[in-house]
Design an enzyme around this catalytic site. Structure first.
Site, PDB file in Angstrom:
ATOM      1  N   LYS A 119       0.848  -1.387   0.384  1.00 42.22           N
ATOM      2  CA  LYS A 119       0.490   0.144   0.121  1.00 42.22           C
ATOM      3  C   LYS A 119       1.016   1.301   0.004  1.00 42.22           C
ATOM      4  CE  LYS A 119      -2.530   0.078   3.273  1.00 42.22           C
ATOM      5  NZ  LYS A 119      -1.658   0.771   4.307  1.00 42.22           N
ATOM      6  N   THR A 145       3.833   1.208  -1.354  1.00 45.61           N
ATOM      7  CA  THR A 145       4.591   1.824  -2.291  1.00 45.61           C
ATOM      8  C   THR A 145       3.547   2.012  -3.123  1.00 45.61           C
ATOM      9  OG1 THR A 145       5.991  -0.624  -1.865  1.00 45.61           O
ATOM     10  CG2 THR A 145       5.901   0.544  -3.865  1.00 45.61           C
ATOM     11  N   ARG A 170       2.565   8.410   6.890  1.00 44.80           N
ATOM     12  CA  ARG A 170       2.922   8.492   8.865  1.00 44.80           C
ATOM     13  C   ARG A 170       4.184   7.904   8.747  1.00 44.80           C
ATOM     14  NH1 ARG A 170      -0.606   3.776  10.129  1.00 44.80           N
ATOM     15  NH2 ARG A 170       0.238   2.817   8.223  1.00 44.80           N
ATOM     16  N   LYS A 210       7.250  -6.241  10.504  1.00 41.25           N
ATOM     17  CA  LYS A 210       6.174  -5.616   9.251  1.00 41.25           C
ATOM     18  C   LYS A 210       6.732  -4.975   8.435  1.00 41.25           C
ATOM     19  CE  LYS A 210       2.887  -2.835   8.420  1.00 41.25           C
ATOM     20  NZ  LYS A 210       3.456  -1.130   8.227  1.00 41.25           N
ATOM     21  N   ALA A 254      -2.886   0.930  12.727  1.00 43.13           N
ATOM     22  CA  ALA A 254      -4.302   0.955  12.380  1.00 43.13           C
ATOM     23  C   ALA A 254      -5.204   0.750  13.153  1.00 43.13           C
ATOM     24  CB  ALA A 254      -4.635   1.444  10.888  1.00 43.13           C
ATOM     25  N   PHE A 310      -3.255  -0.342   6.882  1.00 38.44           N
ATOM     26  CA  PHE A 310      -3.732  -1.948   7.114  1.00 38.44           C
ATOM     27  C   PHE A 310      -5.240  -2.204   5.720  1.00 38.44           C
ATOM     28  CE2 PHE A 310      -1.959  -2.414  11.036  1.00 38.44           C
ATOM     29  CZ  PHE A 310      -0.894  -3.071  10.762  1.00 38.44           C
ATOM     30  N   PHE A 328       3.302  -8.151  -9.237  1.00 35.13           N
ATOM     31  CA  PHE A 328       4.507  -9.017  -9.070  1.00 35.13           C
ATOM     32  C   PHE A 328       5.173  -9.906  -9.623  1.00 35.13           C
ATOM     33  CE2 PHE A 328       3.239  -8.185  -4.896  1.00 35.13           C
ATOM     34  CZ  PHE A 328       4.300  -8.378  -3.364  1.00 35.13           C
ATOM     35  N   TRP A 331       6.607  -0.355  -7.700  1.00 28.98           N
ATOM     36  CA  TRP A 331       8.093  -1.324  -6.910  1.00 28.98           C
ATOM     37  C   TRP A 331       9.445  -1.306  -8.055  1.00 28.98           C
ATOM     38  CZ3 TRP A 331      12.064  -4.483  -7.159  1.00 28.98           C
ATOM     39  CH2 TRP A 331      12.658  -4.836  -5.953  1.00 28.98           C
TER      40      TRP A 331
END
Length: 557
Positions: free
Chosen positions: A72, A74, A95, A106, A274, A302, A382, A410
């Site tokens: 998210k 990224t 954030r 994480k 979150a 999230f 991906f 990415w």
């Protein structure tokens, strides 16, 4: 060999922060440098920009997260870069990462690949010291509370009913429940205490919801620290320490200006979790970005059941922020995991599991539709995705009339997000929104929680523990019933059971405890087994981190 995030970041060419500030038409008095590539924006800047037109706010959310990855942050960074590539003036608002997840499992919160905010090493570690300032202010208050009791307890605070906890910015399960004040009369009054992680603290929430320095001070004064022996609430204003605590936060309230790999400006400020807090960057940062850019790309932590709901029900209420469009991020890998595929088998094509996992995406889409906001589904690419799998998602979206865009930010940076950027702009320009919130402030606390559980999670209803039932009655009696609700719930499932992936049905949400965050301006509802102080995994990410003889950081993602 695929480069790591940190290798890509260390090869990037950053502009001096002065050039980024000048690109936003900021005068030198509007910012102060923190080294060559970071700056603090003036706490008076928002007032100066008051007459600037408002940019369009794009909220990036996602499906329920899995170990397979969604990306998210990224996509948020890549979308901001892509908007600039198609000629739009975009500013990103994010954030700040917490050291707990950085050192734990994480990871960071600076994006990835060629869609990162930089310098990622600084951002993911100590940055400009904001989280340390919040930790210091929080623990200064905790020390003041215990000192007041030790020095005679003029306010009659009941040591057994102190709600305010100490914090540290690290996952440390051993500190969840402790005993302090041992060692005799000179060492204080013994009592039970505990630690939360800094990013779950009320002071973090206050910093992110305050509109200016005076509002910050007012909110701090309203922190409810505990109860007297007569069960009357005690506030920070009763201790008369709100001035000192605000003093510790006078620089932390200033937003931080950095840049992406492609030199797109990014404002990074505040970092509440979150799942156990409200999960959004600061109101000051977002509103500053709104005044500086044509488009603002921001994210909430999230899935849409957590960060997005809190962004729309809590943050936009407190900050009077309009949201123009939502991007819902999904990956083939995560959807297959929601469809029942184990993590080790995600590289194998499995269209049946993929379609089953789409139920999770469908629920998050329905949540955004309930809010009445236009949206675009972003498929975050991906390398292991097959053509058939991508086609299946696109066909699924098109059959239902959902706008969908493949992104490859990415690997390709802004170039990989141009299709998404174009579709988001087109969606906003249609102007098709009819925004509404899940609940009204006039609703009782019980009704608010029930509406969130049924509308956003898809639950049959809510069950309250005996403790929570007593708290509900007490909170309503105190006049706290008209506050928003911040649900603390596992991020891994729409339910409060992290093992229930996909779109669970026939479940209830269990509210075991309520916590008043009166200064922040909401009531926290703890569901299931959610913890406000996480623990480290068996093999923390910290095991791979090091620094070379010449000071170069390695192993940081």
């Amino acid at each position: 060999m695929v480069k790591t995030d940190i290798e890509i970041a260390q090869e990037a060419r950053l502009k001096p922060i002065k050039e980024i500030a000048e690109g936003l038409n900021l005068a030198e008095a509007d910012w102060e440098p923190y080294g060559h590539t970071k700056a603090k924006l003036s706490d008076k800047l928002l007032e100066k920009l008051a007459d600037n037109p408002n940019g369009k706010v794009i909220l990036v959310t996602a499906i329920s997260p899995t170990p397979a990855g969604e990306g998210k942050s990224t996509v948020t960074v890549g979308l901001g870069q892509a908007l600039n590539k198609i000629g739009k003036k975009a500013v990103i608002a994010l954030r700040e990462p917490s050291l707990g997840p950085v050192m734990g499992i994480k990871g960071g919160a600076a994006g990835g690949g060629y869609s990162q905010v930089l310098p990622m090493e600084d951002i993911n570690l100590h940055f400009t010291g904001d989280l340390h300032a919040i930790t210091s202010a929080n623990n200064a208050l905790a020390a003041m509370i215990d000192n007041h009791i030790h020095q005679g307890n003029e306010l009659g605070i009941d040591p057994r009913r102190i709600e305010f906890k100490r914090v540290m910015d690290m996952n440390d399960r051993a500190l969840r429940q402790i005993v302090i004040g041992l060692g005799g009369p000179l060492r204080g009054v013994p009592r039970e205490d505990g630690f939360n992680i800094t990013v779950a603290s009320e002071i973090m929430a206050i910093l992110c919801l305050a509109t200016d320095l005076q509002d910050l001070k007012k909110r701090i004064s309203n922190i409810m620290i505990g109860y007297t022996y007569q069960e009357e609430p005690v506030y920070v204003r009763d201790l008369k320490v709100e001035g000192a605590l605000t003093l510790l936060l006078k620089d932390a309230i200033k937003p931080n200006l950095v840049q992406t790999i492609e030199n797109t400006p990014a404002i990074i400020h505040g970092g509440p979790f979150a799942n156990i807090a409200h999960g959004c960057n600061s109101i000051i940062a977002t509103k500053t970005a709104v005044k500086l850019g044509e488009y603002v790309v921001t994210e909430a932590g999230f899935g849409a059941d957590l960060g997005a709901e809190k962004f729309l029900d809590i943050k936009t209420r407190a900050g009077n922020i309009d949201t123009d469009a939502v991007v819902i991020v999904a990956t083939v890998r995560a959807l297959k995991m929601h469809g029942g595929v184990p993590k080790n088998n995600l590289t194998e094509e499995n269209l049946e599991a993929l379609r089953a996992g789409m139920e999770n995406l469908q629920k998050h889409i329905e949540t955004i539709q309930y809010f009445g906001l236009p949206f675009v589904v972003a498929i975050n690419k991906f390398p292991t995705d097959t053509v058939n799998e991508v086609n299946a998602i696109e066909a699924w979206c098109e059959q239902r009339g959902y706008t969908v865009a493949m992104t490859d930010v990415w690997a390709k940076g802004g170039e990989g997000g141009i299709e998404l950027a174009q579709k988001v702009v087109q969606t906003i320009e249609k102007g098709e929104k009819s925004f509404k919130r899940v609940y009204e402030l006039e609703d009782s606390l019980e009704i608010k929680m029930t509406k969130i559980a049924r509308t956003v999670y898809g639950a049959d209803g809510v069950e309250f523990s005996s403790k929570a039932k007593k708290q509900l009655a007490f909170f309503e009696k105190q006049g706290w019933g008209e506050l928003p609700v911040c649900m603390a719930k596992t991020q891994y499932s729409l339910s409060d059971n992290p093992a229930l992936l996909g779109r669970p049905k026939g479940f209830t949400i269990t509210i075991r405890e309520l916590r008043p965050s009166i200064g922040a301006g909401f009531i926290v509802a703890l569901t299931g087994d959610i913890m406000t102080m996480p623990g480290l995994p068996k093999s923390p990410a910290a095991l791979k981190m090091d620094v070379t003889e010449d000071g170069k950081i390695v192993g940081l993602f």
